[in-house]
Design a protein around this motif. Structure first.
Motif, PDB file in Angstrom:
ATOM      1  N   SER A 194      -1.900  27.419  15.971  1.00 57.45           N
ATOM      2  CA  SER A 194      -2.619  26.323  15.323  1.00 57.45           C
ATOM      3  C   SER A 194      -3.841  26.823  14.584  1.00 57.45           C
ATOM      4  O   SER A 194      -4.473  27.813  14.972  1.00 57.45           O
ATOM      5  N   ASP A 212      -8.971  34.423  18.843  1.00 57.38           N
ATOM      6  CA  ASP A 212      -8.837  33.668  17.598  1.00 57.38           C
ATOM      7  C   ASP A 212      -9.024  34.606  16.407  1.00 57.38           C
ATOM      8  O   ASP A 212      -9.751  35.597  16.476  1.00 57.38           O
ATOM      9  N   THR A 267      -0.981  22.462  13.386  1.00 52.63           N
ATOM     10  CA  THR A 267       0.019  23.315  14.018  1.00 52.63           C
ATOM     11  C   THR A 267       0.869  23.948  12.936  1.00 52.63           C
ATOM     12  O   THR A 267       1.569  23.257  12.192  1.00 52.63           O
ATOM     13  N   LEU A 311      -7.676  25.744  13.304  1.00 53.73           N
ATOM     14  CA  LEU A 311      -8.795  24.866  13.644  1.00 53.73           C
ATOM     15  C   LEU A 311      -9.826  25.010  12.523  1.00 53.73           C
ATOM     16  O   LEU A 311     -10.397  26.092  12.330  1.00 53.73           O
ATOM     17  N   PRO A 314     -13.391  21.313  15.836  1.00 56.77           N
ATOM     18  CA  PRO A 314     -12.716  21.331  14.538  1.00 56.77           C
ATOM     19  C   PRO A 314     -12.574  19.925  13.970  1.00 56.77           C
ATOM     20  O   PRO A 314     -12.339  18.968  14.704  1.00 56.77           O
ATOM     21  N   THR A 366      -7.121  19.998  12.951  1.00 56.21           N
ATOM     22  CA  THR A 366      -6.293  20.944  13.686  1.00 56.21           C
ATOM     23  C   THR A 366      -4.869  20.849  13.154  1.00 56.21           C
ATOM     24  O   THR A 366      -4.311  19.752  13.064  1.00 56.21           O
TER      25      THR A 366
END
Length: 275
Positions: free
Chosen positions: A195, A171, A212, A197, A207, A210
């Motif tokens: 995506s 991440d 996308t 978060l 999260p 979220t």
């Protein structure tokens, strides 16, 4: 390659480029009997840090046009940006992995840092935000080795005031005022799913939002792109050198797409002209 992000703080110690003193901080004055005045960030626009040239390239608009270039730091530094002196203008800064030090400048011009201090460890990713909502932006780091955000409420070394476990391996961190309440909170971009978060408090947990948006290889950033008081997501795509910005933290097409930058650049965001 490490991914930085993106970013009011009042620093009072002037230092040379090689010094590492701890700075004192004073937040914006509070009205009698009230909490400190939280200043709006205005409309934020994008910029880049070109590590090979040790220079920031910033724009006051979304799209083609004049670019302000500011030499600062040295090769290998990672960028941060924030309103370090509380005057409403975002200015530049760097985090130097070799000595784990932040160097913050109060003007978008070449020169020595206004404040220098050590914080973080090798492998960390630098961040900036108003973590406690007092109107003063400060620094933090994301530690990929432990998947932890470490946040400071003052511009100096010392223990973090907040340590927040959040995220998964690979991440990429970012931060923003997602709900417009005046407090900057943590977030992540997950390249494997394209995506974002986002957390509304700086505490562990799932999260709150979220989104996308983006794809593998993109570098995340966040800013108040439309000046409405809340931060929303964006990406810089190294593959084609384009920014893609959303005005809402929801799935959908970008509200702005424009080319800016070159391979090896790292994205930043700020209200560079204070408007």
């Amino acid at each position: 390659m490490r991914r930085p992000i993106f970013v009011l703080l009042l620093a009072t110690v002037a230092c040379g480029e090689d010094g590492l003193p701890t700075a004192a901080q004073t937040g914006p004055a509070a009205p009698a009997g009230g909490k400190p005045q939280v200043l709006r960030t205005g409309t934020m626009t994008v910029g880049l840090y070109r590590a090979g040239e040790a220079a920031f390239l910033v724009r006051n608009h979304h799209g083609a046009g004049e670019t302000v270039t500011v030499a600062f730091g040295k090769s290998g530094d990672l960028p941060v940006a924030g309103d370090w002196d509380g005057n409403g203008v975002t200015t530049i800064g760097t985090w130097r992995p070799s000595d784990r030090s932040f160097r913050l400048r109060n003007e978008n011009t070449p020169g020595e840092p206004a404040v220098t201090f050590a914080f973080g460890e090798e492998g960390d990713v630098p961040l900036a935000g108003d973590w406690d909502g007092n109107g003063a932006w400060t620094v933090g780091v994301f530690r990929p080795a432990t998947l932890t955000f470490l946040l400071r409420n003052a511009p100096g070394g010392g223990a973090p005031e907040a340590s927040v476990a959040f995220g998964e391996t690979d991440d990429l961190p970012l931060a923003g005022d997602w709900d417009g309440n005046g407090t900057t909170t943590i977030g992540l971009f997950r390249p494997s799913t394209g995506s974002f978060l986002l957390r509304n408090p700086n505490t562990p947990g799932p999260p709150d939002v979220t989104v996308t948006f983006g794809e593998t290889g993109d570098l995340p950033l966040a800013g108040d792109w439309d000046g409405n008081g809340s931060a929303t997501v964006g990406v810089w795509r190294p593959a084609d050198g384009t920014f893609r910005l959303r005005n809402a933290n929801s799935a959908g097409p970008p509200d702005a797409v424009f080319a800016f930058g070159a391979a090896g650049d790292r994205p930043v965001a700020g209200n560079w002209d204070g408007k």
